[in-house]
Design a protein around this motif. Structure first.
Motif: not given
Length: 82
Positions: A3-6, A17-22, A38-44, A51-53
């Motif tokens: 799940s990502q927010t750009s 409302a933001q992901g767990s990682h920036m 840039h953005g935020t992301v919540t890796p599974p 994987d995230v990269f």
């Protein structure tokens, strides 16, 4: 699935409302262009940094097709907390 927010627009957005990682990713085609996203992301659970990269790289290239086969000159993935 990641799940990502750009390009999170507001530093005042609620943390929920933001992901767990920036993340920040910069790609360059020497002499032809550069882009930074840039953005935020919540890796599974169980996802690796690699994987995230790869997912974020694919995402940035999909948004900027001219950056296909570009060099990664900067990447950071940090917990989204102070």
């Amino acid at each position: 699935m990641i799940s990502q927010t750009s390009q999170t627009a507001s530093a005042a957005a609620p943390a929920a409302a933001q992901g767990s990682h920036m993340w920040v990713l910069t790609l360059e085609k020497p002499g032809r262009g550069m882009t930074t996203a840039h953005g935020t992301v919540t890796p599974p659970a169980g996802a690796t940094r690699h994987d995230v990269f790869r997912r974020l790289l694919d995402y940035v290239v999909a948004e900027n097709p001219r950056m296909s086969s570009a060099n990664c000159v900067f990447f950071t993935l940090e917990p989204n907390r102070l």
